[in-house]
Design a protein around this motif. Structure first.
Motif, PDB file in Angstrom:
ATOM      1  N   ILE A   1       0.867  -1.186   0.000  1.00  0.00           N
ATOM      2  CA  ILE A   1       0.000   0.000   0.000  1.00  0.00           C
ATOM      3  C   ILE A   1       0.902   1.233   0.000  1.00  0.00           C
ATOM      4  O   ILE A   1       1.739   1.399   0.888  1.00  0.00           O
ATOM      5  N   GLY A   2       0.738   2.066  -1.007  1.00  0.00           N
ATOM      6  CA  GLY A   2       1.568   3.263  -1.134  1.00  0.00           C
ATOM      7  C   GLY A   2       0.738   4.529  -1.090  1.00  0.00           C
ATOM      8  O   GLY A   2      -0.319   4.614  -1.740  1.00  0.00           O
ATOM      9  N   LYS A   3       1.237   5.495  -0.336  1.00  0.00           N
ATOM     10  CA  LYS A   3       0.561   6.801  -0.274  1.00  0.00           C
ATOM     11  C   LYS A   3       0.908   7.583  -1.540  1.00  0.00           C
ATOM     12  O   LYS A   3       2.086   7.753  -1.864  1.00  0.00           O
ATOM     13  N   ILE A   4      -0.125   8.018  -2.223  1.00  0.00           N
ATOM     14  CA  ILE A   4       0.063   8.768  -3.466  1.00  0.00           C
ATOM     15  C   ILE A   4       0.401  10.211  -3.127  1.00  0.00           C
ATOM     16  O   ILE A   4      -0.373  10.902  -2.467  1.00  0.00           O
ATOM     17  N   GLU A   5       1.566  10.644  -3.581  1.00  0.00           N
ATOM     18  CA  GLU A   5       1.996  12.026  -3.359  1.00  0.00           C
ATOM     19  C   GLU A   5       1.326  12.940  -4.356  1.00  0.00           C
ATOM     20  O   GLU A   5       0.785  13.958  -4.004  1.00  0.00           O
ATOM     21  N   LYS A   6       1.414  12.565  -5.606  1.00  0.00           N
ATOM     22  CA  LYS A   6       0.755  13.335  -6.663  1.00  0.00           C
ATOM     23  C   LYS A   6       0.664  12.435  -7.885  1.00  0.00           C
ATOM     24  O   LYS A   6       1.341  11.422  -7.975  1.00  0.00           O
ATOM     25  N   THR A   7      -0.162  12.826  -8.809  1.00  0.00           N
ATOM     26  CA  THR A   7      -0.269  12.077 -10.053  1.00  0.00           C
ATOM     27  C   THR A   7       0.428  12.860 -11.149  1.00  0.00           C
ATOM     28  O   THR A   7       0.422  14.092 -11.160  1.00  0.00           O
ATOM     29  N   GLU A   8       1.057  12.132 -12.050  1.00  0.00           N
ATOM     30  CA  GLU A   8       1.728  12.762 -13.186  1.00  0.00           C
ATOM     31  C   GLU A   8       0.699  13.011 -14.271  1.00  0.00           C
ATOM     32  O   GLU A   8      -0.278  12.312 -14.393  1.00  0.00           O
TER      33      GLU A   8
END
Length: 163
Positions: A155-162
């Protein structure tokens, strides 16, 4: 409440709701504790989770989905976060918020590095930047053997989307 020491301690995991999914958590409640490790191999996980489960049972609080996130902070320590419905007295209570991506893997724990490498490649492929990664070992080794599957969720925390 299930006895964490028995072979029936872990509920059978359904991977479908967790595989390649976006999760939104808004102040999701967890209790946090530390596990000693030796080169990332947990040494006292069983006793720590037993202590946590005992306090949760005493407080008559549930652990939804038995979601227990592991965060290896060094070769010698792992923080664990067990999701709970309410604040648990006598334990460190924390909340986690954000948007997360989850991917399910299956196999021997020795594949963890391979899974993390694949997870990173998969998230980049779909344009996600991950700032923090947790592992969820969904069952203990005895229950994994009993069920015939050893599922692990990254499970990864999304920092931002490209774009």
């Amino acid at each position: 409440m299930a006895n964490i020491e028995s072979i029936d301690c872990c509920p059978q995991f359904n991977p479908l709701p967790w595989d390649s999914k976006i999760l939104e958590w808004n102040e999701k409640k967890f209790v946090k504790d530390k596990v000693r490790t030796l080169f990332y191999m947990p040494l006292n996980f069983g006793s720590v989770i037993t202590k946590i489960m005992k306090k949760i049972a005493e407080a008559q609080i549930s652990a939804p989905e038995w979601l227990c996130l592991s965060d290896s902070t060094s070769a010698w320590n792992m923080d664990i976060y067990l999701a709970v419905d309410e604040v648990v007295s006598g334990l460190e209570n924390v909340t986690i918020s954000g948007t997360f991506f989850s991917k399910v893997y299956e196999g021997n724990f020795k594949n963890a590095k391979k899974w993390c490498t694949d997870f990173e490649a998969q998230t980049k492929k779909i344009g996600l930047e991950i700032s923090k990664t947790y592992m969820w070992y969904t069952t203990c080794p005895k229950c994994a053997k009993k069920y015939g599957n050893n599922y692990v969720v990254v499970i990864g925390k999304i920092e931002k989307t490209e774009k």
